[in-house]
Design a protein around this motif. Sequence first.
Motif, PDB file in Angstrom:
ATOM      1  N   ASP A  68       0.852  -1.187   0.000  1.00 28.47           N
ATOM      2  CA  ASP A  68       0.000   0.000   0.000  1.00 28.47           C
ATOM      3  C   ASP A  68       0.888   1.239   0.000  1.00 28.47           C
ATOM      4  O   ASP A  68       2.090   1.155   0.199  1.00 28.47           O
ATOM      5  CB  ASP A  68      -0.924   0.021   1.213  1.00 28.47           C
ATOM      6  N   SER A  70       0.176   4.110   2.057  1.00 31.45           N
ATOM      7  CA  SER A  70      -0.555   4.844   3.072  1.00 31.45           C
ATOM      8  C   SER A  70       0.245   6.060   3.536  1.00 31.45           C
ATOM      9  O   SER A  70       1.470   6.125   3.391  1.00 31.45           O
ATOM     10  CB  SER A  70      -0.854   3.936   4.270  1.00 31.45           C
ATOM     11  N   SER A  71      -0.449   7.002   4.121  1.00 29.29           N
ATOM     12  CA  SER A  71       0.193   8.217   4.616  1.00 29.29           C
ATOM     13  C   SER A  71       1.205   7.907   5.721  1.00 29.29           C
ATOM     14  O   SER A  71       2.219   8.586   5.830  1.00 29.29           O
ATOM     15  CB  SER A  71      -0.853   9.201   5.135  1.00 29.29           C
ATOM     16  N   GLY A  94      -2.328  11.326  -1.255  1.00 25.40           N
ATOM     17  CA  GLY A  94      -1.680  10.909  -0.015  1.00 25.40           C
ATOM     18  C   GLY A  94      -0.526  11.806   0.400  1.00 25.40           C
ATOM     19  O   GLY A  94      -0.178  11.876   1.582  1.00 25.40           O
TER      20      GLY A  94
END
Length: 187
Positions: A68, A70-71, A94
């Motif tokens: 992924d 993700s942040s 993001g």
Amino acid sequence: MSITGLKKANEITKIWISDITAKEVFEMDELYHFIEYKPTHETRENIYVTTLVSRKPRQIVGFDVAKDKSSERLQCIVDSAPEADNYATDGFLGYIDLVYMGSHIRNINNKNDTFTVEGINSDLRHYIPVLARRSRCFCRTLETLRAVLAVFINAYNKFGEAKMKYRVRRKLGKKSRELPFGVVDFL
């Protein structure tokens, strides 16, 4: 100065880079690839290689390989890198949620501020067969891809440092591409 690339959420791998000077511009981007098989879900993406790159010297100062983008993962890359005055990214949403040490430049429509990281991602695909052609060569695990990237990034950063020193010693201009060595010599 050593810098870290993420190996897992808590494990850190040391990466060799030269000293980063003040007033740096770091660029962040990701490329995607497949492991084991090409998934059938909507986006057809299952592995992201995210890189944080300095423009001068042209080196990779942080990276992550994950399923992924993700942040939290992206923030770990930014936090593990040295501070920079400017951080340039593309239009991925993001990147907006991240906290940067300097100012954030977000390019939605073009690649004017992310040309270095796009070039380095192209180099990754060129020199690492695992990222080049899925049909000929592929990684079976995420750990294998992380290990291959860690070895290559160390060699790539040492090559960039040697190239810069060689050009200064020989008083060659930036346009000269004559070098007696290549990235492969540093593996």
